[in-house]
Design a protein around this motif. Structure first.
Motif, PDB file in Angstrom:
ATOM      1  N   LEU A 142      -6.861  -8.533 -17.154  1.00 42.79           N
ATOM      2  CA  LEU A 142      -6.342  -7.872 -16.198  1.00 42.79           C
ATOM      3  C   LEU A 142      -4.831  -7.103 -16.252  1.00 42.79           C
ATOM      4  N   GLU A 143      -4.803  -5.689 -16.458  1.00 43.62           N
ATOM      5  CA  GLU A 143      -3.290  -5.070 -17.501  1.00 43.62           C
ATOM      6  C   GLU A 143      -3.522  -4.062 -16.262  1.00 43.62           C
ATOM      7  N   VAL A 144      -1.946  -4.117 -15.345  1.00 44.33           N
ATOM      8  CA  VAL A 144      -1.894  -3.126 -14.199  1.00 44.33           C
ATOM      9  C   VAL A 144      -0.924  -2.121 -14.904  1.00 44.33           C
ATOM     10  N   LEU A 145      -0.625  -1.015 -14.341  1.00 42.66           N
ATOM     11  CA  LEU A 145       0.213   0.451 -14.577  1.00 42.66           C
ATOM     12  C   LEU A 145       0.526   0.498 -13.348  1.00 42.66           C
ATOM     13  N   ASP A 146       2.083   0.535 -12.745  1.00 42.89           N
ATOM     14  CA  ASP A 146       2.896   0.014 -11.508  1.00 42.89           C
ATOM     15  C   ASP A 146       3.508   1.376 -12.052  1.00 42.89           C
ATOM     16  N   LEU A 147       3.541   2.244 -11.127  1.00 38.52           N
ATOM     17  CA  LEU A 147       3.933   4.356 -10.993  1.00 38.52           C
ATOM     18  C   LEU A 147       5.005   3.938 -10.425  1.00 38.52           C
ATOM     19  N   GLY A 148       6.687   4.725 -10.684  1.00 34.91           N
ATOM     20  CA  GLY A 148       7.017   4.636  -9.610  1.00 34.91           C
ATOM     21  C   GLY A 148       7.958   3.237  -9.387  1.00 34.91           C
ATOM     22  N   CYS A 149       8.269   2.407 -10.708  1.00 31.10           N
ATOM     23  CA  CYS A 149       8.059   1.066 -10.502  1.00 31.10           C
ATOM     24  C   CYS A 149       9.423   0.123  -9.930  1.00 31.10           C
ATOM     25  N   GLY A 150       9.914   1.452  -9.904  1.00 26.93           N
ATOM     26  CA  GLY A 150      11.383   1.153  -9.192  1.00 26.93           C
ATOM     27  C   GLY A 150      12.623   0.048 -10.247  1.00 26.93           C
ATOM     28  N   THR A 151      12.799  -0.940  -8.902  1.00 30.35           N
ATOM     29  CA  THR A 151      13.353  -1.856  -9.469  1.00 30.35           C
ATOM     30  C   THR A 151      11.979  -3.572  -9.469  1.00 30.35           C
ATOM     31  N   GLY A 152      10.760  -3.445  -9.249  1.00 31.08           N
ATOM     32  CA  GLY A 152      10.023  -3.980  -9.623  1.00 31.08           C
ATOM     33  C   GLY A 152       9.968  -4.875  -8.350  1.00 31.08           C
ATOM     34  N   LEU A 153       9.481  -4.136  -7.202  1.00 30.79           N
ATOM     35  CA  LEU A 153       8.814  -4.619  -5.877  1.00 30.79           C
ATOM     36  C   LEU A 153       7.685  -5.152  -5.852  1.00 30.79           C
ATOM     37  N   VAL A 154       7.038  -3.696  -6.679  1.00 30.33           N
ATOM     38  CA  VAL A 154       5.517  -4.328  -6.940  1.00 30.33           C
ATOM     39  C   VAL A 154       5.834  -5.609  -7.009  1.00 30.33           C
ATOM     40  N   ALA A 155       5.971  -5.747  -8.727  1.00 32.68           N
ATOM     41  CA  ALA A 155       6.135  -7.254  -9.427  1.00 32.68           C
ATOM     42  C   ALA A 155       6.274  -8.166  -8.816  1.00 32.68           C
ATOM     43  N   ASP A 156       7.017  -8.109  -8.051  1.00 32.84           N
ATOM     44  CA  ASP A 156       6.947  -9.784  -7.312  1.00 32.84           C
ATOM     45  C   ASP A 156       6.412 -10.083  -6.695  1.00 32.84           C
ATOM     46  N   VAL A 157       5.197  -9.456  -6.205  1.00 33.43           N
ATOM     47  CA  VAL A 157       3.824  -9.585  -5.255  1.00 33.43           C
ATOM     48  C   VAL A 157       2.778  -9.742  -5.995  1.00 33.43           C
ATOM     49  N   PHE A 158       2.820  -9.108  -7.169  1.00 37.85           N
ATOM     50  CA  PHE A 158       1.639  -8.614  -8.081  1.00 37.85           C
ATOM     51  C   PHE A 158       1.970  -9.585  -9.265  1.00 37.85           C
ATOM     52  N   ALA A 159       2.778  -9.850  -9.924  1.00 37.33           N
ATOM     53  CA  ALA A 159       2.791 -10.432 -11.413  1.00 37.33           C
ATOM     54  C   ALA A 159       2.040 -12.075 -11.840  1.00 37.33           C
ATOM     55  N   GLY A 160       1.955 -12.292  -9.920  1.00 32.04           N
ATOM     56  CA  GLY A 160       1.112 -14.480 -10.359  1.00 32.04           C
ATOM     57  C   GLY A 160      -0.350 -13.406 -10.240  1.00 32.04           C
ATOM     58  N   GLN A 161      -0.603 -12.460 -10.097  1.00 35.82           N
ATOM     59  CA  GLN A 161      -2.046 -12.005  -9.719  1.00 35.82           C
ATOM     60  C   GLN A 161      -2.800 -11.313 -10.493  1.00 35.82           C
ATOM     61  N   VAL A 162      -2.052 -10.766 -11.583  1.00 40.82           N
ATOM     62  CA  VAL A 162      -2.851 -10.041 -12.829  1.00 40.82           C
ATOM     63  C   VAL A 162      -2.391 -10.634 -13.810  1.00 40.82           C
ATOM     64  N   ASP A 163      -3.055  -9.764 -15.211  1.00 34.15           N
ATOM     65  CA  ASP A 163      -2.017 -11.063 -16.256  1.00 34.15           C
ATOM     66  C   ASP A 163      -1.310 -10.220 -17.332  1.00 34.15           C
ATOM     67  N   VAL A 164      -0.947  -8.715 -16.981  1.00 37.29           N
ATOM     68  CA  VAL A 164      -0.173  -8.108 -17.456  1.00 37.29           C
ATOM     69  C   VAL A 164       0.532  -6.824 -16.036  1.00 37.29           C
ATOM     70  N   LEU A 165       1.583  -6.184 -16.515  1.00 38.85           N
ATOM     71  CA  LEU A 165       1.989  -5.743 -15.480  1.00 38.85           C
ATOM     72  C   LEU A 165       3.052  -4.690 -16.487  1.00 38.85           C
ATOM     73  N   ASP A 166       2.811  -3.140 -16.664  1.00 42.21           N
ATOM     74  CA  ASP A 166       3.700  -2.030 -16.747  1.00 42.21           C
ATOM     75  C   ASP A 166       4.195  -0.998 -16.393  1.00 42.21           C
ATOM     76  N   GLY A 167       5.189  -0.769 -16.285  1.00 44.57           N
ATOM     77  CA  GLY A 167       6.096   0.054 -15.703  1.00 44.57           C
ATOM     78  C   GLY A 167       6.755   1.424 -15.786  1.00 44.57           C
ATOM     79  N   VAL A 168       6.827   2.784 -14.791  1.00 43.95           N
ATOM     80  CA  VAL A 168       6.999   3.485 -14.957  1.00 43.95           C
ATOM     81  C   VAL A 168       7.713   4.412 -14.566  1.00 43.95           C
ATOM     82  N   ASP A 169       9.432   4.760 -14.771  1.00 43.72           N
ATOM     83  CA  ASP A 169       9.754   5.209 -13.172  1.00 43.72           C
ATOM     84  C   ASP A 169      10.751   5.943 -13.867  1.00 43.72           C
ATOM     85  N   LEU A 170      11.257   6.950 -13.491  1.00 46.87           N
ATOM     86  CA  LEU A 170      12.310   7.959 -13.573  1.00 46.87           C
ATOM     87  C   LEU A 170      13.551   7.703 -13.679  1.00 46.87           C
TER      88      LEU A 170
END
Length: 329
Positions: A142-170
């Motif tokens: 399960l590869e996940v794209l985090d749009l507007g990832c900021g400092t990674g608050l989504v990763a703090d919650v999802f990282a252990g539940q998915v296989d891969v996280l990629d992020g994009v931010d301005l």
């Protein structure tokens, strides 16, 4: 620094101190003197516009913001946003990218502390709860794209539940903090409306946590998201809710979207609504800000779009036992 800019800077510092004390009329006078010392200093015009706003002098504020824009076409301070709120220009379909980048670059050092400690930010946790029962049926890995990832608050919650996280931010400074967490495979500095090539072409899930509030018209970005999802992949997004169709700009300088247009855009993008939860996103000056957490699935053929009137709702935090908090400027 020229003598004129030095003199102007000193005067503007005094004006800002006066404004902070509530002596707005005197602050306007001194800020005007700062501009007389350096008539090309864009920041002085913006500060003067803010002071006129505080004084309830709308026409003077509009003129000051327009003078600022004549000197900074990138609008890194967000004068056009102020003009929209003042009703002096037509509603745009997004906030100026340079303004959003500058805003979050400045906010990066205190971003997490402010959201977690002061605003009790819970959107990533609530978004996870909205998709938790769907994760087992998504393609693996399960590869996940985090749009507007900021400092990674989504990763703090999802990282252990998915296989891969990629992020994009301005914001590069926000990305630096996300990178330091070591939870993302690929991080890119980019505008989400013009997505770069990522490490993966298509994802099993796209997460848009409190990033679409900075765009008005979502039709294009939702089509882009659909193109980045595998068949059966899901999008989970948070949106502020408004009463004006299709969207308006709230006093917090974020767009509020009418529920009807959200579902129209999703249908056009080929995304089928799985769930739609309504609730209080945050408190803004003592007033509850309503919003939605929407989960939608990419499918080759839409079997039917969930009607807004028939979607599940979280009417109150007390009934649902949860709430959503987002960035408050």
């Amino acid at each position: 620094m020229s003598n004129d800019r030095l003199s102007a800077s000193r005067r503007l510092d005094v004006a800002l101190a006066m404004a902070a004390r509530g002596d707005i009329e005197a602050a306007i006078e001194v800020a005007t003197a700062a501009i007389e010392a350096d008539s090309e200093w864009d920041e002085a015009y913006f500060a003067l516009g803010e002071m006129h706003e505080k004084a309830g002098q709308g026409e003077q504020a509009v003129e000051a913001y327009r003078q600022y824009l004549m000197r900074d076409e990138t609008d890194r301070m967000g004068a056009e946003v102020r003009l929209m709120l003042l009703g002096a220009v037509a509603m745009r379909d997004r906030l100026p990218p340079e303004y959003v980048r500058a805003l979050f670059d400045d906010y990066a050092p205190r971003f997490e502390r402010s959201l977690r400690d002061k605003l009790i930010y819970r959107a990533p946790e609530l978004m996870y709860e909205a998709v938790r029962t769907l994760l087992a049926d998504l393609p693996r890995p399960l590869e996940v794209l985090d749009l507007g990832c900021g400092t990674g608050l989504v990763a703090d919650v999802f990282a252990g539940q998915v296989d891969v996280l990629d992020g994009v931010d301005l914001s590069p400074r926000m990305l630096n903090r996300a990178r330091a967490k070591g939870m993302y495979r690929d991080l890119r500095e980019a505008d989400i409306t013009a997505m770069p090539d990522m490490a993966t072409a298509q994802y099993g899930m796209v997460i848009a946590a409190d990033v679409l509030n900075y765009l008005g018209d979502l039709e294009g970005v939702l089509a882009m998201i659909r193109s980045r999802l595998v068949a059966g992949g899901i999008l989970v997004m948070s949106l502020e809710e408004g009463d004006i169709y299709p969207f308006d700009l709230g006093p917090g300088q974020r767009f509020r979207h009418h529920p009807d247009i959200i579902f129209d855009w999703l249908k056009k993008a080929g995304l089928e609504v799985v769930s739609n939860q309504q609730g209080v996103l945050r408190q803004e000056k003592g007033v509850s800000v309503m919003g939605r957490i929407v989960v939608a699935r990419s499918a080759p053929v839409l079997s039917g779009l969930v009607d807004l009137a028939g979607t599940p709702s979280l009417a109150t935090d007390a009934e649902a036992g949860i709430g959503v908090s987002v960035l408050l400027h």
